[in-house]
Every structure is written in structure tokens, then in C-alpha cells.
Design a protein around this motif. Sequence first.
Motif, mmCIF file in Angstrom:
data_model
loop_
_atom_site.group_PDB
_atom_site.id
_atom_site.type_symbol
_atom_site.label_atom_id
_atom_site.label_comp_id
_atom_site.label_asym_id
_atom_site.label_seq_id
_atom_site.Cartn_x
_atom_site.Cartn_y
_atom_site.Cartn_z
ATOM 1 N N ALA A 35 0.854 -1.183 0.000
ATOM 2 C CA ALA A 35 0.000 0.000 0.000
ATOM 3 C C ALA A 35 0.891 1.234 0.000
ATOM 4 C CB ALA A 35 -0.926 0.017 1.219
ATOM 5 N N SER A 36 0.337 2.364 -0.438
ATOM 6 C CA SER A 36 1.081 3.615 -0.503
ATOM 7 C C SER A 36 0.221 4.749 0.021
ATOM 8 C CB SER A 36 1.490 3.935 -1.945
ATOM 9 O OG SER A 36 2.360 2.961 -2.459
ATOM 10 N N ARG A 37 0.891 5.750 0.534
ATOM 11 C CA ARG A 37 0.177 6.950 0.966
ATOM 12 C C ARG A 37 1.123 8.142 0.866
ATOM 13 N NH1 ARG A 37 -3.147 6.538 6.385
ATOM 14 N NH2 ARG A 37 -4.320 5.161 4.987
ATOM 15 N N GLY A 38 0.578 9.286 0.464
ATOM 16 C CA GLY A 38 1.344 10.524 0.378
ATOM 17 C C GLY A 38 0.970 11.458 1.518
ATOM 18 N N PHE A 39 1.929 12.312 1.915
ATOM 19 C CA PHE A 39 1.732 13.222 3.038
ATOM 20 C C PHE A 39 2.361 14.575 2.715
ATOM 21 C CE2 PHE A 39 2.403 8.888 4.441
ATOM 22 C CZ PHE A 39 1.352 8.634 5.312
#
Length: 397
Positions: A35-39
Motif C-alpha cells: 500500500a502507498s500513501r502521500g503526506f
Amino acid sequence: MKKAVVALACAAAMGSVQAGDLFELDVLVNSSQQASRGFNSAMDMIDTLSDDGLRSLVSTYTDQSAAQASLFIRGLPAEAEYRANSPALYFRVPSLGISQTFAGATRDESEEMFKNWLKGEGQASLTAMLKELARVSPVDPVAGNPGSLMGQMVASDFGNAMDTGFVEPGGSSKPANAGLVGLEYGQYSSGDYKQNVTRLPLGWNWGFANGYIFKLDVPLSYASTEGAKTGAFSVGGSLLIPVVRNWYLTPALRIGATGSEDLAAAAMMYSGSLTSRYAFEAAGLVWGITNMVGIYRTQSLKAGDYDIDYDLSNTTFRNGVDVGGKLPGNYGWRAWIIDTRFTGDELYSNNYQEYGVAGNMRVDVGGVILDKATLGLTFIHGQHDVHGVKLNFGYKF
């Protein structure tokens, strides 16, 4: 082999990360689920390395799972890892040879130890990482771009000398005292990132016999970088010294600071500079040549939980040519080209150029031609596809 699997998995998961994210986390759990997430906040990304954070990305994650993560920290690649059945968090920055282990009793404790490391407990390793960020990050708040603290301090020192017109040395008249208030809005971009900077320049001029002028200025600024917030200010003093007719030298000293919890960056900076300006009339126009050399260095900043040192030292050369003319009444115009170059520690953008034009209302006060009110527009282009535009208004009273 494991690193290759992580890289492939992270590449497959990149679809969920937005192009403008300052921080990215791509995680592979138990070698099968990714999974990936940007911040746009460093602490938000680090919080995702907690048990609850990883579980929000991969629902089957447990505190005994193996988890490998690729981190993207404002342009700097890094790695984080929990091994199966272990609470220890391993953090690596391969390009710098940094390898740290945070061994808490639980994974949440290890994540908290990592957060404290980023706030200053990392000392020499953290300084190496911050110094590298000034080199690889297009939006570092301390240095490497026109909107950074270093870029703003350079512009302030140079502007204090360039913004004074003709001076009559050795005359009996004393230049008038004046205050300055202004408002500047700048928008900068590099790659996928945008940075909006609002500055409030405040200053005071004191005139002395024989044309000497002392200037004290306190510019304040607020920046929003893809939603990440940064504050900065500096205090500078400069002395305009007439040499011969229309030529003067301006030595200046300045100290400034900036900080951003979102970007996990903070620094104090001090500088010394010397600027030469010569103005003359030709072809019915007023021409000016301004040349500056300055030394800009950071020192550690302790504020709250943070104790951070960038350890940057740069020599700056800023050279400009400007020309101006009269308009009906007491109004005039001015245009300029300015080149800025940094040597010393490597920065993301080691040079940039500015092209500007302004309209002004001019008055002659005690042998000094002042731009009473100014409205200007400046375009910026620099190394590594740095672009920017600034709109500024200034008023002397």
C-alpha cells in the motif's frame, strides 16, 4: 532479492500517491500485501509507522508482521523496516550510509524514538541528512531555492543597497529619516511542487551627515508548501557609505531563523555582506550597477523539542543591472536583471536569475532620491527548473 521485491511492489502501489506529495510511504507487509500513501507533513508520515498507522494501510497487519517501507522525504529516498516478531524499527538512508536501529519495547515506542531522532537526537547523522535535503529538495525552507531563508536573506541584503538612488557625499545636507512598510507575494515551483511565500518587509532608515545612511530591516514571512507551513524572519543592519559621487559601499550584518514542524526543518542563519552600487545618467535614463558578495552560515537551533543543525556554509555572489526613467508627474519606472550564485555547500539550485519591472512615485529628500511608493513584478528562473513570480508593494514614510 528482498530489496528488489520491495522496489517492484512499491512501484506498483505508486498510483495512490499524488505527484505533489512532499513525503511518501510505500509499504510491503509479509512480502505479499502493499500500500502507498502521500503526506505533506513529516510527522504524519512517521506516525504511519506506528501499529495503528500501518494497520490503516494494510488491514491484515499485526505487531508481529514483517513490514518493509520505502520513504520519500522531500526528495531524499530512505528505508524503514520491522522484522517479523520484532518491535525494533530499522531506518536507513543508503545514499548517506546512515543506518539506525530504534529498539523500543513495542513498535509504537520504536516509532516514537524515531520521531525524537528526527527532532535532534540524531545529531551528526541527522545533520548529514538535513544537509543532503538542502541539496536534493526543491522546497527546503532553509536553503536551495529563492523562497528559503537563505534566499530571502540574500535578497534583503542586496535590496537595501540597490533601492537607494543618488547620494551626494560630503554635502552639508543630511538625508531624511524614513520608515518602510511593504507587502510581497511570491509563488515558486520546481518539478511537481509549488510554494507560496508572503513577506512583510519592515524597515527604518536614519540619515547622517555627509550622506551616510543606516538601515535596519525586519522582514517577516509565511510560506505554504503544498499545504506544509513555514515561518521565517530576519533582522539586518546595513550602513550606506558614499565613496564618490553616486557610488557607495554597503556593509551589512544579518541574523535570521526559520522553522517548520510539517517539513521537520529548522535553522538559525547569520550573514555578513558587502555591496557596491554605482548609479549614473545616460541617454536620459538612470542606470545602476549593483554587486554583492556575502557569507551565509547556519547554526544549530534549539526550540521546544527540536535541536537541529544544517551545518551549511555558502558564499553568495549577486549582481544586478537596473535602468529607470521618468513618467508624467512625480512618477517613474524601473527595470532590472539580477543574477544570484551560491558556492560552498551544494544546494538544490545553485543559481537563479530575476527579471523585474516596477512603477514608482519618486521624491528628492536631502540629496537622496527615494522611491516613495513602489509596485513591482519579478520573474525568476533558476537551475533545476526553478520558476517563480513575485508581486511586491513598498511604501516609505
